[in-house]
Scaffold this active site. Structure first.
Site, PDB file in Angstrom:
ATOM      1  N   LYS A  42     -13.750  -7.825   2.805  1.00  0.00           N
ATOM      2  CA  LYS A  42     -12.610  -7.175   2.149  1.00  0.00           C
ATOM      3  C   LYS A  42     -12.344  -7.879   0.820  1.00  0.00           C
ATOM      4  CE  LYS A  42      -7.783  -5.822   3.190  1.00  0.00           C
ATOM      5  NZ  LYS A  42      -6.672  -5.975   4.166  1.00  0.00           N
TER       6      LYS A  42
ATOM      7  N   SER B 254      -4.809  -1.554   5.615  1.00  0.00           N
ATOM      8  CA  SER B 254      -5.338  -1.654   4.278  1.00  0.00           C
ATOM      9  C   SER B 254      -6.825  -1.990   4.211  1.00  0.00           C
ATOM     10  CB  SER B 254      -4.563  -2.733   3.511  1.00  0.00           C
ATOM     11  OG  SER B 254      -4.780  -4.004   4.103  1.00  0.00           O
TER      12      SER B 254
ATOM     13  N   SER C 128      -3.415  -4.147   9.418  1.00  0.00           N
ATOM     14  CA  SER C 128      -4.445  -3.755   8.452  1.00  0.00           C
ATOM     15  C   SER C 128      -5.880  -3.944   8.902  1.00  0.00           C
ATOM     16  CB  SER C 128      -4.240  -4.508   7.128  1.00  0.00           C
ATOM     17  OG  SER C 128      -3.195  -3.929   6.398  1.00  0.00           O
TER      18      SER C 128
END
Lengths: 489, 485
Positions: free
Chosen positions: A82, A157, A181
């Site tokens: 990420k 997210s 997330s």
């Protein structure tokens, strides 16, 4: 013929580590890059693909194997990271314009540890800007699409990491989970996502959103693979004062006698009936194999969303203050320093980030801090106590991960409050610091994945993942590749 | 109509740099005077993802300083973020301590203006990280930022408003500086910014009126603090008399001191209280202060400099001046005490040390640790002086040998036959000869002209080769001249 990328991680790594085996890290990296090339134009999971770097790292690893050197348990396994985690030499964007061309000087601890275990960083994945969002639509670089339906969001997210694993582009990915997330996109993309106990995994090199809630967690297709990545990254880190050692988890309990908590306040909760039905089927399968249901009440979990949306913005308002255009990242010049800050931050941050910075600044302001931030922190403390008491009566809690399956791109984008409710079932674990994982619980009639969430007491991450494995055995439900993934080798 | 009399009220906020090798929350060196931006890392630069980790030495020095100031050390302390934007504050917040400071409720004593001991209470002392430095380059539109200082550990020491004058404020700072230097926790050098202070000044009139509190910034020396306060006292009194400005009609404000003019200049009012949006620092766990650490620091604290100074006056019978000189630097006081012994007086040791030894050190620009012999040797010499084995000029000669060759005083005296002549017969003979040789001076002395007597004494001492016991020579001469002794 199946691709070696689809092997269980342990097998993949063992074969790469075996100098007599024909499978090389370079093959895995090439296969992963081929899938990225074939699919990512549509999925848009990656913000940066480290093609050269990944190839070089794979060749270096293969050379070590050829020399007879020992390599780690993730040898050659492609890893998507990420893009709020630092990888030395790769741009770090947090899906924001404000970081400009910032390149961090060193790896996040989790990245360094995964690489030390043999993983190969394939690239950086898309996210909601600074991890604020539940759909990956709040990315300055455009949304990521759900591999099961390109018209829908992958969740967020950490949507890029979830989509990359779901589409088969990487067997493993790292995400961060502040209010859900990792778990929510895992659920929406039909894979496993685990949020570790707070403090189990180092945050050093993770760009902070809400420091007291943030945890880095693994994405994988199975709980075993997720556990392999967790093993590699967990443990106290001298660079993170909030990281801790946890005693060896209790041995994986068999399903027989396992006490499964069913929380009154988390049942139904205005969610999708297909989600409720899927979670119900998982529960029934567990009970059929000897588990017992323990009805529970967590009255304060109803306060989870309001508490979360005070604590997280408050911390974010402070954590994001460093993005001021002074030392790195984007800057909009001005003749005086105050307008320089204002213009830089106005141009650099997206709407959701600004909303939360403003909300948090307000919540911490003199005259308001007592009513908002301090009260929220007090409820957070009581929530921990409430959850600890619950775990004296049950071993795990089973609930849905997301109230609904993947929604359409744009469907909630104009309505922040309905977007915030995506987190209604996940924020409580962050507020209480306990581990929780989302595991696949089948598909809706429309073919969209549903996730079941398993929670346990602080430190019992292994229990969460082993019960997750038992769910798969009991239900036969697990990761199934989306149609798009079948287009490629 | 004359304005009613007022009292001056001063409280002090002091930022003290603790003497750690590395910074408070990272491993960078905490040094002064390096090239800009060389002692920095991802943590003190506030790069994304970097996290602070407490330097245990900063905590120890904070505890030690707090104890030296008579404070109570918290069993549990925690960190808070103080949020504000400034270009030399890379994270946009400063890690500080808000509601659970490390140290509270201390006090130090100083000499009050009325001659009595004044006890100045310390409200709190908390740890925090320092900011960087901004340089505003004249004639350009740009500022330069040096982040070397960023993250070095500070102890912010807040006094109660117990000081009643500029001079008391100056003495408070001097005493504070001596205390931390004695404790070994800070260099306390105001020029290098190890010790920075912000006096809070206002006046209270007999009729109960108060002037608004003014916080003065940019003060860089003890003399500067005194000047700034004196200026403020005059200015506030004038504002009160001419414009009726009181705390009721005028907000608190911050003023900057200009060292070149000795004046203060308005910077900002505190009408809207600064909102730093303090909240607990989530990156750092609360600290449970180890009671064993506190006790170890308490046990190893030296005597306070003021206590030592008063002891030198009372127990050792030194003059206030000598006591002050000897206790100004703990190393000097330690050296001095190591030279004391039962067969010598503190006064003689002090005279030899502050006289001959200091003169030699000053000439060489050296500190006490440059004395080439151990303190006990000076003590031996003092014993010879007090035992009237040698007189002052001889002592100087022996000290020279001691300094240059290390020869022990008693050995030098024996080897060179420097023992003073105390034999009454020899002295009497020398005195008689002197009176005979200097009849005019002897007559003047007899008539009461003590000054003229110097010639006679000089003659007698010369006859004794400079080794005559000066007291015996004096007494003998007076006897011979029929003067009262």
């Amino acid at each position: 013929m199946t691709s070696p990328l689809d092997l269980p991680v342990a097998e993949m790594a063992a074969r790469v580590a075996d100098r007599h085996d024909s499978l090389k890290a370079a093959d895995l990296v090439d296969a992963a890059l081929a899938r990225v090339r074939a699919l990512d134009g549509r999925v848009r999971a990656f913000l940066h693909v480290a093609e050269e770097g990944a190839r070089r790292a794979a060749e270096a690893l293969d050379a070590r194997v050829a020399r007879g050197e020992a390599v780690g348990p993730l040898a050659g396994v492609p890893l998507a990271v990420k893009d709020n985690l630092a990888v030395a030499g790769m741009p770090l964007t947090c899906a924001s314009k404000i970081l400009g061309g910032y390149v961090p000087p060193r790896d996040a601890t989790v990245v360094a540890r995964a690489v030390a275990a043999g993983a190969i960083v394939l690239g950086k994945t898309n996210l909601d800007e600074f991890a604020m969002g539940s759909s990956t639509e709040n990315s300055a670089f455009g949304p990521t699409r759900n591999p099961f339906d390109l018209e829908r969001v992958p969740g967020g997210s950490s949507g890029g990491s979830a989509a990359a694993v779901a589409a088969g582009m990487a067997p493993l990915a790292l995400g961060s989970d502040t209010g859900g997330s990792v778990r929510q996109p895992a659920a929406l993309c039909g894979i496993v996502g685990h949020k570790p106990t707070y403090g189990r995994v180092s945050r050093s090199g993770l760009v902070a959103f809400a420091s007291s809630l943030d945890q880095v967690g693994p994405f994988a297709r199975t709980t075993q693979d997720a556990a392999a990545l967790l093993r590699a990254i967990e443990g106290p880190d001298p660079l993170d004062a909030t990281s801790r050692a946890f005693p060896a988890a209790r041995p994986a309990a068999g399903l027989s006698g396992l006490r499964v908590g069913v929380v009154e306040e988390l049942e139904g909760a205005g969610g999708d009936p297909e989600v409720a039905a899927a979670v119900g089927r998982v529960r029934a399968a567990l009970l059929a194999r000897g588990a017992t249901a323990v009805p529970l009440s967590l009255p304060l979990s109803k306060a989870g969303i309001p508490v979360y949306y005070l604590v997280a913005p408050a911390e974010c308002s402070s954590n994001l203050a460093r993005f001021d255009g002074m030392r790195y990242g984007a800057r909009v010049d001005a003749p005086e320093v105050e307008p320089l800050y204002a213009r830089t931050r106005d141009a650099g941050f997206g709407a959701e980030v600004k909303r939360r910075v403003l909300l948090g600044t307000f919540a911490l302001s003199a005259g308001y801090a007592d009513a908002y931030y301090k009260r929220a922190m007090a409820v957070k403390t009581r929530l921990r106590v409430e959850l600890a008491a619950a775990f004296s009566r049950c071993d795990v809690i089973l609930s849905a991960t997301s109230p609904f399956p993947a929604f359409r791109v744009g469907e909630k984008a104009g309505d922040p409050l309905s977007m915030y409710l995506c987190d209604v079932l996940t924020v409580t674990a962050n507020l209480a610091g306990v581990p929780a994982a989302s595991v696949p619980a089948g598909l809706t009639a429309g073919g969209l994945p549903v996730g079941a969430q398993l929670w346990a007491a602080e430190g019992h991450d292994d229990l969460v993942l082993s019960v997750g494995a038992a769910v798969r055995e009991a239900t036969g439900l697990g990761y199934v590749a989306p149609a798009i993934a079948k287009e490629v080798a | 109509m004359s304005a009613p009399a007022y009292r001056v009220i001063v409280g002090m906020e002091v930022h003290l740099q603790l003497r750690t090798r590395t910074k408070c929350f990272c491993g960078c060196l905490a040094v002064y005077g390096a090239e800009p931006n060389v002692h920095v890392c991802d943590v003190c630069l506030g790069l994304p993802g970097a996290l602070p980790v407490l330097n245990a030495e900063a905590l120890r020095l904070g505890v030690r300083t707090g104890l030296a100031l008579g404070c109570t050390v918290a069993r549990r302390t925690k960190w808070d973020r103080k949020n504000y934007f400034y270009p030399d504050l890379p994270k946009g917040y400063q890690i500080s301590q808000y509601d659970r400071p490390l140290c509270t409720d201390g006090a130090i004593e100083i000499d009050g203006d009325d001659g009595a001991t004044r006890r100045v209470r310390i409200r709190r002392a908390h740890l925090e990280e320092d900011t960087g430095k901004s340089f505003h380059v004249a004639g350009t539109k740009h500022s330069r930022i040096d982040l070397n200082r960023c993250g070095t550990p500070l102890l912010e020491i807040v006094s109660e408003p117990d000081l009643a004058s500029a001079e008391e404020a100056g003495r408070y700072l001097e005493e504070l500086r001596r205390i931390v230097a004695y404790a070994g926790t800070s260099d306390g050098n105001m020029q290098e910014g190890n010790l920075r202070c912000e006096p809070n000044v206002n006046l209270v009139y007999e009729n109960g009126d108060r002037t608004p509190i003014v916080e003065v910034k940019n003060v860089n020396s003890v003399a500067g603090v005194e000047r700034a306060i004196r200026f403020e006292v005059e200015r506030q009194d004038r504002e009160y008399r001419e414009h009726g400005r009181t705390s009721k009609n005028t907000p608190r404000s911050t003023r900057g001191f200009d060292d070149t003019t000795g004046t203060t200049v308005h910077q900002r009012t505190k009408e809207s209280a600064d909102d730093y949006r303090y909240f607990p620092e989530p990156d750092l766990p609360a600290v449970d202060v180890d009671p064993a650490l506190v006790e170890a620091e308490r046990a190893s604290l030296p005597e306070r400099p003021r206590t030592r100074r008063l002891r030198y006056v009372q127990a050792l019978q030194l003059s206030a001046y000598d006591a002050g000189v000897l206790t100004a630097d703990r190393r000097v006081a330690d050296w001095f005490e190591a030279a004391l012994g039962p067969d010598r007086t503190a006064k003689t040791v002090a005279n030899l040390l502050t006289g001959e030894v200091f003169a030699r050190l000053n000439a060489a620009g050296k500190a006490i640790d440059a004395v080439p012999f151990p303190p006990a040797r000076l003590g031996e010499l003092a014993a010879l002086v007090d035992g009237r084995v040698v007189n002052a000029p001889t002592a100087k000669q022996v000290l020279k040998l001691l300094w240059e060759t290390g020869e022990a005083p008693a050995a030098a005296v024996a080897r060179l036959g420097l023992a003073q002549v105390s034999d009454p017969e020899a002295v009497r003979a020398a005195c008689e000869a002197a009176i005979a040789a200097e009849p005019a001076a002897a007559a003047a002395l007899k008539a009461g002209n003590e000054k003229a007597g110097g010639r006679v004494v000089g003659h007698a001492m010369k006859a004794l080769k400079g080794k005559g016991d000066p007291t015996l020579v004096q007494r003998t001469l007076r006897q011979l001249l029929g003067l009262p002794s």
